[in-house]
Design a protein around this motif. Structure first.
Motif, PDB file in Angstrom:
ATOM      1  N   SER A 159       0.821  -1.197   0.000  1.00 56.27           N
ATOM      2  CA  SER A 159       0.000   0.000   0.000  1.00 56.27           C
ATOM      3  C   SER A 159       0.865   1.260   0.000  1.00 56.27           C
ATOM      4  O   SER A 159       0.577   2.223  -0.723  1.00 56.27           O
ATOM      5  CB  SER A 159      -0.928  -0.012   1.214  1.00 56.27           C
ATOM      6  OG  SER A 159      -1.663   1.168   1.281  1.00 56.27           O
ATOM      7  N   ARG A 197       2.383   1.845  -3.463  1.00 61.57           N
ATOM      8  CA  ARG A 197       1.420   2.460  -4.384  1.00 61.57           C
ATOM      9  C   ARG A 197       1.174   3.928  -4.029  1.00 61.57           C
ATOM     10  O   ARG A 197       1.037   4.781  -4.914  1.00 61.57           O
ATOM     11  CB  ARG A 197       0.104   1.685  -4.387  1.00 61.57           C
ATOM     12  CG  ARG A 197       0.203   0.336  -5.095  1.00 61.57           C
ATOM     13  CD  ARG A 197      -1.157  -0.309  -5.293  1.00 61.57           C
ATOM     14  NE  ARG A 197      -1.888  -0.549  -4.060  1.00 61.57           N
ATOM     15  CZ  ARG A 197      -1.760  -1.637  -3.296  1.00 61.57           C
ATOM     16  NH1 ARG A 197      -0.933  -2.591  -3.662  1.00 61.57           N
ATOM     17  NH2 ARG A 197      -2.472  -1.765  -2.199  1.00 61.57           N
ATOM     18  N   ALA A 198       1.129   4.234  -2.739  1.00 63.48           N
ATOM     19  CA  ALA A 198       0.898   5.615  -2.306  1.00 63.48           C
ATOM     20  C   ALA A 198       2.061   6.520  -2.710  1.00 63.48           C
ATOM     21  O   ALA A 198       1.844   7.642  -3.179  1.00 63.48           O
ATOM     22  CB  ALA A 198       0.671   5.668  -0.799  1.00 63.48           C
ATOM     23  N   GLU A 209       4.157   5.965  -5.199  1.00 61.68           N
ATOM     24  CA  GLU A 209       4.064   6.097  -6.662  1.00 61.68           C
ATOM     25  C   GLU A 209       3.026   7.158  -7.042  1.00 61.68           C
ATOM     26  O   GLU A 209       3.271   7.995  -7.915  1.00 61.68           O
ATOM     27  CB  GLU A 209       3.662   4.773  -7.306  1.00 61.68           C
ATOM     28  CG  GLU A 209       4.760   3.776  -7.454  1.00 61.68           C
ATOM     29  CD  GLU A 209       4.283   2.533  -8.187  1.00 61.68           C
ATOM     30  OE1 GLU A 209       5.041   2.060  -9.045  1.00 61.68           O
ATOM     31  OE2 GLU A 209       3.164   2.044  -7.917  1.00 61.68           O
ATOM     32  N   TRP A 210       1.869   7.112  -6.397  1.00 59.34           N
ATOM     33  CA  TRP A 210       0.806   8.060  -6.687  1.00 59.34           C
ATOM     34  C   TRP A 210       1.245   9.490  -6.365  1.00 59.34           C
ATOM     35  O   TRP A 210       1.026  10.408  -7.162  1.00 59.34           O
ATOM     36  CB  TRP A 210      -0.458   7.701  -5.904  1.00 59.34           C
ATOM     37  CG  TRP A 210      -1.571   8.678  -6.107  1.00 59.34           C
ATOM     38  CD1 TRP A 210      -2.463   8.697  -7.133  1.00 59.34           C
ATOM     39  CD2 TRP A 210      -1.893   9.792  -5.274  1.00 59.34           C
ATOM     40  NE1 TRP A 210      -3.325   9.757  -6.984  1.00 59.34           N
ATOM     41  CE2 TRP A 210      -2.995  10.441  -5.853  1.00 59.34           C
ATOM     42  CE3 TRP A 210      -1.351  10.289  -4.097  1.00 59.34           C
ATOM     43  CZ2 TRP A 210      -3.565  11.584  -5.285  1.00 59.34           C
ATOM     44  CZ3 TRP A 210      -1.918  11.422  -3.539  1.00 59.34           C
ATOM     45  CH2 TRP A 210      -3.015  12.053  -4.125  1.00 59.34           C
ATOM     46  N   LEU A 211       1.864   9.669  -5.186  1.00 59.90           N
ATOM     47  CA  LEU A 211       2.349  10.999  -4.809  1.00 59.90           C
ATOM     48  C   LEU A 211       3.335  11.536  -5.834  1.00 59.90           C
ATOM     49  O   LEU A 211       3.250  12.692  -6.247  1.00 59.90           O
ATOM     50  CB  LEU A 211       3.040  10.951  -3.441  1.00 59.90           C
ATOM     51  CG  LEU A 211       2.187  11.159  -2.222  1.00 59.90           C
ATOM     52  CD1 LEU A 211       3.014  10.955  -0.967  1.00 59.90           C
ATOM     53  CD2 LEU A 211       1.573  12.533  -2.222  1.00 59.90           C
ATOM     54  N   ALA A 258       3.693  10.657  -8.972  1.00 61.55           N
ATOM     55  CA  ALA A 258       3.037  10.904 -10.258  1.00 61.55           C
ATOM     56  C   ALA A 258       2.206  12.182 -10.226  1.00 61.55           C
ATOM     57  O   ALA A 258       2.241  12.967 -11.172  1.00 61.55           O
ATOM     58  CB  ALA A 258       2.169   9.712 -10.640  1.00 61.55           C
ATOM     59  N   THR A 259       1.474  12.396  -9.153  1.00 66.74           N
ATOM     60  CA  THR A 259       0.576  13.545  -9.111  1.00 66.74           C
ATOM     61  C   THR A 259       1.295  14.847  -8.775  1.00 66.74           C
ATOM     62  O   THR A 259       0.919  15.901  -9.286  1.00 66.74           O
ATOM     63  CB  THR A 259      -0.559  13.328  -8.094  1.00 66.74           C
ATOM     64  OG1 THR A 259      -0.003  13.095  -6.807  1.00 66.74           O
ATOM     65  CG2 THR A 259      -1.447  12.173  -8.507  1.00 66.74           C
ATOM     66  N   HIS A 260       2.315  14.787  -7.938  1.00 65.76           N
ATOM     67  CA  HIS A 260       2.989  16.008  -7.525  1.00 65.76           C
ATOM     68  C   HIS A 260       4.094  16.420  -8.495  1.00 65.76           C
ATOM     69  O   HIS A 260       4.201  17.585  -8.843  1.00 65.76           O
ATOM     70  CB  HIS A 260       3.551  15.866  -6.109  1.00 65.76           C
ATOM     71  CG  HIS A 260       2.500  15.962  -5.055  1.00 65.76           C
ATOM     72  ND1 HIS A 260       1.501  15.029  -4.904  1.00 65.76           N
ATOM     73  CD2 HIS A 260       2.285  16.892  -4.105  1.00 65.76           C
ATOM     74  CE1 HIS A 260       0.722  15.382  -3.911  1.00 65.76           C
ATOM     75  NE2 HIS A 260       1.165  16.510  -3.407  1.00 65.76           N
TER      76      HIS A 260
END
Length: 117
Positions: free
Chosen positions: A45, A48-49, A51-53, A55-57
């Motif tokens: 988890s 993935r978090a 990776e998401w941070l 990608a989005t930031h």
């Protein structure tokens, strides 16, 4: 510039921020369906978090805020996350997957041996 009299207030604020961070961690671990009894699920988890941070930031050129310190992650820290942390987590998760596959293969062999009796 802060005065020496402000130091206890800053420490209290820092302590409160760390406690809030711990509460967020517990809330997030429950929200994603993992907990202390599933540490590998928690690592998955977190992977993935992160990776998401990233990608989005980073796509928007944003810094990554750190609630318990007064310095958000900038380019240097983001590079460390991308170049060091995520690969290390990926190696860990791949090794866990290999261990799980070996256990499953052993269990399958035991099951087939038991059926053959």
């Amino acid at each position: 510039m802060s005065s020496p009299q402000d130091a206890p207030h800053r420490l209290l604020t820092h302590h409160q921020q760390r406690r809030a961070g711990r509460r967020q961690f517990v809330m997030v671990s429950h929200a994603v369906g993992v907990g202390p009894e599933d540490p590998v699920g928690l690592v998955e988890s977190c992977y993935r978090a992160v990776e998401w941070l990233l990608a989005t930031h980073t796509a928007k050129g944003l810094l990554i805020p750190r609630p318990w310190i007064d310095h958000p992650y900038g380019e240097e820290e983001i590079a460390l996350l991308e170049e060091e942390l995520l690969p290390a987590m990926a190696v860990f998760l791949a090794r866990v997957e290999a261990i799980d596959r070996a256990i499953e293969a052993d269990q399958e062999l035991e099951f087939k041996a038991h059926q053959a009796r």
